[in-house]
Design a protein around this motif. Structure first.
Motif, PDB file in Angstrom:
ATOM      1  N   LYS A  65      38.499  22.717  25.444  1.00  0.00           N
ATOM      2  CA  LYS A  65      39.120  22.083  24.595  1.00  0.00           C
ATOM      3  C   LYS A  65      38.721  20.833  24.404  1.00  0.00           C
ATOM      4  O   LYS A  65      39.144  20.235  25.468  1.00  0.00           O
ATOM      5  N   GLY A  66      38.014  20.219  23.310  1.00  0.00           N
ATOM      6  CA  GLY A  66      37.768  18.506  23.553  1.00  0.00           C
ATOM      7  C   GLY A  66      36.287  18.480  23.980  1.00  0.00           C
ATOM      8  O   GLY A  66      35.943  17.005  23.833  1.00  0.00           O
ATOM      9  N   ARG A  67      36.008  19.203  24.784  1.00  0.00           N
ATOM     10  CA  ARG A  67      34.722  19.121  24.742  1.00  0.00           C
ATOM     11  C   ARG A  67      33.526  19.017  24.654  1.00  0.00           C
ATOM     12  O   ARG A  67      32.118  19.186  24.295  1.00  0.00           O
ATOM     13  N   PHE A  68      33.872  21.108  24.386  1.00  0.00           N
ATOM     14  CA  PHE A  68      33.202  21.826  23.245  1.00  0.00           C
ATOM     15  C   PHE A  68      32.756  21.792  22.290  1.00  0.00           C
ATOM     16  O   PHE A  68      34.098  21.615  21.598  1.00  0.00           O
ATOM     17  N   THR A  69      32.021  21.836  20.671  1.00  0.00           N
ATOM     18  CA  THR A  69      32.329  22.033  19.314  1.00  0.00           C
ATOM     19  C   THR A  69      31.038  23.113  19.021  1.00  0.00           C
ATOM     20  O   THR A  69      29.930  23.238  19.670  1.00  0.00           O
ATOM     21  N   ILE A  70      31.734  24.328  18.497  1.00  0.00           N
ATOM     22  CA  ILE A  70      30.634  25.375  18.022  1.00  0.00           C
ATOM     23  C   ILE A  70      30.680  24.941  16.514  1.00  0.00           C
ATOM     24  O   ILE A  70      31.524  24.344  16.225  1.00  0.00           O
ATOM     25  N   SER A  71      29.619  25.070  16.099  1.00  0.00           N
ATOM     26  CA  SER A  71      29.577  24.969  14.597  1.00  0.00           C
ATOM     27  C   SER A  71      28.095  26.947  14.202  1.00  0.00           C
ATOM     28  O   SER A  71      27.956  27.245  15.412  1.00  0.00           O
ATOM     29  N   ARG A  72      28.417  26.239  12.929  1.00  0.00           N
ATOM     30  CA  ARG A  72      27.486  27.658  12.841  1.00  0.00           C
ATOM     31  C   ARG A  72      26.579  26.707  11.370  1.00  0.00           C
ATOM     32  O   ARG A  72      27.167  26.626  10.247  1.00  0.00           O
ATOM     33  N   ASP A  73      25.019  27.444  11.238  1.00  0.00           N
ATOM     34  CA  ASP A  73      24.373  27.450   9.774  1.00  0.00           C
ATOM     35  C   ASP A  73      24.272  28.743   8.889  1.00  0.00           C
ATOM     36  O   ASP A  73      23.330  29.540   9.747  1.00  0.00           O
ATOM     37  N   LEU A  81      26.501  25.312  20.273  1.00  0.00           N
ATOM     38  CA  LEU A  81      27.543  24.821  20.918  1.00  0.00           C
ATOM     39  C   LEU A  81      26.989  23.857  22.103  1.00  0.00           C
ATOM     40  O   LEU A  81      26.330  23.924  22.586  1.00  0.00           O
ATOM     41  N   GLN A  82      27.785  22.745  21.056  1.00  0.00           N
ATOM     42  CA  GLN A  82      27.956  21.373  21.931  1.00  0.00           C
ATOM     43  C   GLN A  82      28.572  21.417  22.966  1.00  0.00           C
ATOM     44  O   GLN A  82      29.650  21.330  22.692  1.00  0.00           O
ATOM     45  N   MET A  83      28.187  20.889  24.198  1.00  0.00           N
ATOM     46  CA  MET A  83      28.589  21.328  25.570  1.00  0.00           C
ATOM     47  C   MET A  83      29.177  19.510  25.613  1.00  0.00           C
ATOM     48  O   MET A  83      27.813  18.741  26.419  1.00  0.00           O
ATOM     49  N   ASN A  84      29.518  18.430  25.983  1.00  0.00           N
ATOM     50  CA  ASN A  84      30.036  17.353  26.453  1.00  0.00           C
ATOM     51  C   ASN A  84      30.523  17.787  27.342  1.00  0.00           C
ATOM     52  O   ASN A  84      31.259  18.175  27.944  1.00  0.00           O
TER      53      ASN A  84
END
Length: 116
Positions: A65-73, A81-84
């Motif tokens: 939480k707070g580091r990864f972002t899930i998205s879809r098209d 999955l953007q992983m920072n």
């Protein structure tokens, strides 16, 4: 037949970023919630993140939480999955699947290795 193909993994130093992609084919992708899961070395597969059908609701494991972002098209049948701020404990094989996952839909996954 549904096929899910993950890509975008690699070797990265701690603190770095990666963007994983999942291409879906053979099914009604846009009709189902999707998720990312991972299997660390020697451990069970675990939930990472999930996203609703229209992308408006996301849910994350506490560890990301707070580091990864899930998205879809939905137009492209893709999930991302953007992983920072990656940590060595994020090292795992990452998989996408419907959420909840369907056993028959597991793909090969993509390896993410984070060095300290």
């Amino acid at each position: 037949q549904v096929q899910l193909v993950e890509s975008g993994g690699g070797l990265v130093q701690a603190g770095g970023s990666l963007r994983l992609s999942c291409a879906a084919s053979g099914g009604t992708f846009s009709a189902f919630p999707m998720g990312w899961f991972r299997q660390p070395p020697g451990k069970e597969r675990e939930f990472v993140a999930a996203i609703s059908v229209n992308g408006g609701v996301q849910r994350y494991a506490d560890s990301v939480k707070g580091r990864f972002t899930i998205s879809r098209d939905n137009a492209k049948n893709m999930v991302y999955l953007q992983m920072n701020s990656l940590k060595p404990e994020d090292t795992a094989v990452y998989y996408c699947n419907r959420n909840p996952p369907i056993k028959a839909f597991w793909g090969q996954g993509t390896q993410v290795t984070v060095s300290s």
